[in-house]
Design a protein around this motif. Sequence first.
Motif, PDB file in Angstrom:
ATOM      1  N   GLY A 168       0.825  -1.187   0.000  1.00 27.68           N
ATOM      2  CA  GLY A 168       0.000   0.000   0.000  1.00 27.68           C
ATOM      3  C   GLY A 168       0.855   1.230   0.000  1.00 27.68           C
ATOM      4  N   CYS A 169       0.218   2.385  -0.112  1.00 25.21           N
ATOM      5  CA  CYS A 169       0.937   3.639  -0.024  1.00 25.21           C
ATOM      6  C   CYS A 169       1.071   4.005   1.433  1.00 25.21           C
ATOM      7  N   THR A 170       2.181   4.591   1.794  1.00 28.99           N
ATOM      8  CA  THR A 170       2.385   4.968   3.181  1.00 28.99           C
ATOM      9  C   THR A 170       3.129   6.274   3.249  1.00 28.99           C
ATOM     10  N   SER A 171       3.612   6.628   4.423  1.00 29.37           N
ATOM     11  CA  SER A 171       4.147   7.959   4.619  1.00 29.37           C
ATOM     12  C   SER A 171       5.327   8.230   3.711  1.00 29.37           C
ATOM     13  N   THR A 172       5.377   9.436   3.189  1.00 26.52           N
ATOM     14  CA  THR A 172       6.446   9.815   2.282  1.00 26.52           C
ATOM     15  C   THR A 172       7.786   9.774   2.972  1.00 26.52           C
ATOM     16  N   ALA A 173       7.806  10.189   4.227  1.00 24.19           N
ATOM     17  CA  ALA A 173       9.072  10.185   4.939  1.00 24.19           C
ATOM     18  C   ALA A 173       9.655   8.793   5.001  1.00 24.19           C
ATOM     19  N   ALA A 174       8.797   7.797   5.237  1.00 19.78           N
ATOM     20  CA  ALA A 174       9.290   6.425   5.290  1.00 19.78           C
ATOM     21  C   ALA A 174       9.780   5.977   3.928  1.00 19.78           C
ATOM     22  N   ARG A 175       9.054   6.347   2.863  1.00 19.78           N
ATOM     23  CA  ARG A 175       9.432   5.907   1.527  1.00 19.78           C
ATOM     24  C   ARG A 175      10.783   6.465   1.112  1.00 19.78           C
ATOM     25  N   ASN A 176      11.095   7.670   1.570  1.00 19.76           N
ATOM     26  CA  ASN A 176      12.294   8.334   1.097  1.00 19.76           C
ATOM     27  C   ASN A 176      13.513   8.070   1.958  1.00 19.76           C
ATOM     28  N   ILE A 210      -2.290   8.243   9.287  1.00 21.09           N
ATOM     29  CA  ILE A 210      -1.513   7.981  10.491  1.00 21.09           C
ATOM     30  C   ILE A 210      -2.216   8.616  11.684  1.00 21.09           C
ATOM     31  N   PRO A 211      -1.988   8.096  12.909  1.00 23.76           N
ATOM     32  CA  PRO A 211      -2.623   8.698  14.084  1.00 23.76           C
ATOM     33  C   PRO A 211      -2.067  10.088  14.352  1.00 23.76           C
ATOM     34  N   ASP A 212      -2.911  10.946  14.895  1.00 15.08           N
ATOM     35  CA  ASP A 212      -2.514  12.323  15.170  1.00 15.08           C
ATOM     36  C   ASP A 212      -1.685  12.369  16.451  1.00 15.08           C
ATOM     37  N   ASN A 213      -0.378  12.333  16.279  1.00 14.05           N
ATOM     38  CA  ASN A 213       0.547  12.501  17.393  1.00 14.05           C
ATOM     39  C   ASN A 213       1.431  13.722  17.167  1.00 14.05           C
ATOM     40  N   TRP A 214       0.846  14.719  16.506  1.00 16.13           N
ATOM     41  CA  TRP A 214       1.557  15.952  16.216  1.00 16.13           C
ATOM     42  C   TRP A 214       2.070  16.587  17.510  1.00 16.13           C
ATOM     43  N   ARG A 215       3.317  16.993  17.483  1.00 10.98           N
ATOM     44  CA  ARG A 215       4.010  17.626  18.610  1.00 10.98           C
ATOM     45  C   ARG A 215       4.278  16.662  19.770  1.00 10.98           C
ATOM     46  N   TYR A 216       4.039  15.377  19.564  1.00  7.47           N
ATOM     47  CA  TYR A 216       4.370  14.400  20.604  1.00  7.47           C
ATOM     48  C   TYR A 216       5.823  13.988  20.413  1.00  7.47           C
ATOM     49  N   SER A 217       6.647  14.144  21.437  1.00 13.43           N
ATOM     50  CA  SER A 217       8.090  13.953  21.273  1.00 13.43           C
ATOM     51  C   SER A 217       8.614  12.650  21.861  1.00 13.43           C
ATOM     52  N   GLN A 218       7.812  11.930  22.660  1.00 17.36           N
ATOM     53  CA  GLN A 218       8.303  10.677  23.223  1.00 17.36           C
ATOM     54  C   GLN A 218       8.355   9.590  22.148  1.00 17.36           C
ATOM     55  N   ALA A 241      11.281  -0.132  12.553  1.00 11.38           N
ATOM     56  CA  ALA A 241      11.489   1.313  12.435  1.00 11.38           C
ATOM     57  C   ALA A 241      12.635   1.781  13.319  1.00 11.38           C
ATOM     58  N   ARG A 242      12.714   1.259  14.541  1.00  6.10           N
ATOM     59  CA  ARG A 242      13.807   1.656  15.435  1.00  6.10           C
ATOM     60  C   ARG A 242      15.150   1.207  14.873  1.00  6.10           C
ATOM     61  N   ALA A 243      15.153   0.074  14.155  1.00 10.68           N
ATOM     62  CA  ALA A 243      16.409  -0.464  13.644  1.00 10.68           C
ATOM     63  C   ALA A 243      16.876   0.231  12.372  1.00 10.68           C
ATOM     64  N   SER A 244      15.937   0.647  11.511  1.00 14.47           N
ATOM     65  CA  SER A 244      16.362   1.105  10.183  1.00 14.47           C
ATOM     66  C   SER A 244      15.811   2.456   9.764  1.00 14.47           C
ATOM     67  N   LEU A 245      14.966   3.079  10.588  1.00 14.40           N
ATOM     68  CA  LEU A 245      14.398   4.377  10.230  1.00 14.40           C
ATOM     69  C   LEU A 245      14.694   5.408  11.314  1.00 14.40           C
ATOM     70  N   SER A 246      15.944   5.422  11.763  1.00 16.02           N
ATOM     71  CA  SER A 246      16.320   6.295  12.873  1.00 16.02           C
ATOM     72  C   SER A 246      16.148   7.770  12.539  1.00 16.02           C
ATOM     73  N   GLU A 282       5.698   9.332  12.275  1.00 18.42           N
ATOM     74  CA  GLU A 282       5.297   9.110  10.884  1.00 18.42           C
ATOM     75  C   GLU A 282       5.432   7.653  10.457  1.00 18.42           C
ATOM     76  N   VAL A 283       6.141   6.843  11.236  1.00 21.65           N
ATOM     77  CA  VAL A 283       6.331   5.435  10.871  1.00 21.65           C
ATOM     78  C   VAL A 283       5.824   4.507  11.971  1.00 21.65           C
ATOM     79  N   PHE A 284       5.035   5.047  12.883  1.00 26.04           N
ATOM     80  CA  PHE A 284       4.504   4.284  14.016  1.00 26.04           C
ATOM     81  C   PHE A 284       3.381   3.354  13.560  1.00 26.04           C
ATOM     82  N   GLN A 285       2.357   3.911  12.951  1.00 31.00           N
ATOM     83  CA  GLN A 285       1.220   3.140  12.455  1.00 31.00           C
ATOM     84  C   GLN A 285       0.638   3.846  11.235  1.00 31.00           C
ATOM     85  N   ALA A 286      -0.004   3.080  10.352  1.00 31.80           N
ATOM     86  CA  ALA A 286      -0.624   3.680   9.169  1.00 31.80           C
ATOM     87  C   ALA A 286      -1.668   2.741   8.600  1.00 31.80           C
ATOM     88  N   ILE A 287      -2.712   3.332   8.020  1.00 37.24           N
ATOM     89  CA  ILE A 287      -3.719   2.604   7.247  1.00 37.24           C
ATOM     90  C   ILE A 287      -3.490   2.941   5.785  1.00 37.24           C
TER      91      ILE A 287
END
Length: 582
Positions: free
Chosen positions: A16-24, A135-143, A152-157, A165-170
Amino acid sequence: MARHRLILALVLAAVGCTSTAARNDEASSRHPSFATTTTIERQLSIDAETTAAVTPSTTALIGPASTRPDESPEVVELPGGIDDSLLGLHGQIRATAFGPNGDYGWGLSYYSGIWGHFNGRPPAEVLSVNGTSLIPDNWRYSQTLCPEGTSARASLSGHGPSYREVFQAIDGAVGYWPQTRFPSSQPKFRMSGNTDCYTTNTSNPGWVWKSDNEVIPGLIQLSNRVLVPPDGITFEATDGELLGTAWMALPLSQPYERSGVVVGDKSWTLFLEAANFRGPVAYWAPETWSRVTVNHPPAHLRGLDHREIDTEYRLFASHLNTPSLSAVVEGRDWSRIPELRFPVDSEGRTVFHQDVTFYGRDAVYDQVVAAVSGAPLPAAFDRSASIHAPLQTHRWELQHGELPVVGLEKFVQLEDWDTADKEGWAWGLQWLEQPGVFPSYFRREGSEWLAVNRSDSPSEMTSPDLVFPGAIRRSGYAPPLADGPAPRVQQALLNDGSVVRYTWYRFVEQPAVVALDLDDAQKAVLQSLVEQIHRQWGPNTIFMMPPSEGDLASIQTEVLVVPPTGAEVGWVPVVISQTAAE
């Protein structure tokens, strides 16, 4: 009562299509927007006696069909001096939908154009997909939302520290995929999602997905009128007609505690709007999103089971990846890709997406809450709780191999268009030369590839002897059978050359719901609400506003089903195999 189990060990591509940040993110060893093929063991428990009771007596088919071996790859003899590559034209054509201020993250809908690029099977390894990602709205959430040990933790640092942006997506999209097992001239609709920081895959509704003996909650079949083949929903022949897609938060269950975390009440539900079908198809179980938050407090209450979707902006993309043929002629580098054809309207346009709309809580969510207490379901999404999101195109972002592509604007331009009452009503391609035929020929100019006319290309590149091998038909999806009698099934022949077999379940007895291990009270409430949905939301209830322009596409007639006698409400069809037709 006799019972049996179907043990599935399938290789499925969740795409499927997902976040641009993850794709790039080039540092990723695993392409996050179109998930790599993964072997997952799943178990289906089917009550053979109950299933037989609601299957017409004329049904003689038993159990899943047998798969066939993959076809042998097509061998193409190329003239001397011609090289082939899987890395031809690739990248994205994109637009942004600018979301509204306020509480409008309870749903999103839009229309997508559907067309076939090819007269027959697509060339091998072609990717052409149009869609978006929620993606879920976690705007300005820094944790940090993604736990240690996730992909994601291993390869999308680069997306840390929050990884929002890479936590969850539909995801859900119409298109062609290299992983498809039954390639066809027509694109298909497939749904998938990133449930846990790109760590495990889950896709087709109704099935139980397992990884390392852990159940992976996922999609649940909701419609009793449409099948969802694992290779994608097929359509009647299309040439630019539209498919309406909506993902809406519905309160199909109540919050409860599970594995030390609170599972939320948002069941994100797919609605499709076609000429011959309208309504909900499937939904993501809330448990899908809470699983990754177990033992990771920073992510508690931050998944899509609790949060609305991010409305700040939504990227709508057409993602392309084609093979290529290349040669050096008189000291210059030339290249050619398969010809991609597009429908063109009377104004010289190809529309990718249009009529993007966000929804508030009272568009449908609150009405379903009331329905649990006995009120009728709404007849449509409440338009007063919706707001249009204007689309704006980006610049060209295509490459050929490792170098950027230039000169496309001589042939076709990226445009967004307005109507009298809608800014940014739609976006797509505005054709200048050779309408509907994307440039296929390129000449290297320094560190760029320049799009050129066929007439300006050497005969070595325009020769009819240069062909691309076609995509092959693969073995299919079919579980081996063990431990008891097989269920009676029905089947449907699809226009991609495959046959799907399916059987009927009482809603809460479908494997995907059984695997959630809900208590009797939870199942009773859920079953009652689904029966109300089946009674009051028929297959032609119009939920979305009609498209501003254009006609609706038709889902293939054979994909649409009628419940058997005695199972008109509260039962759903689940596909148990998809294999090559005889």
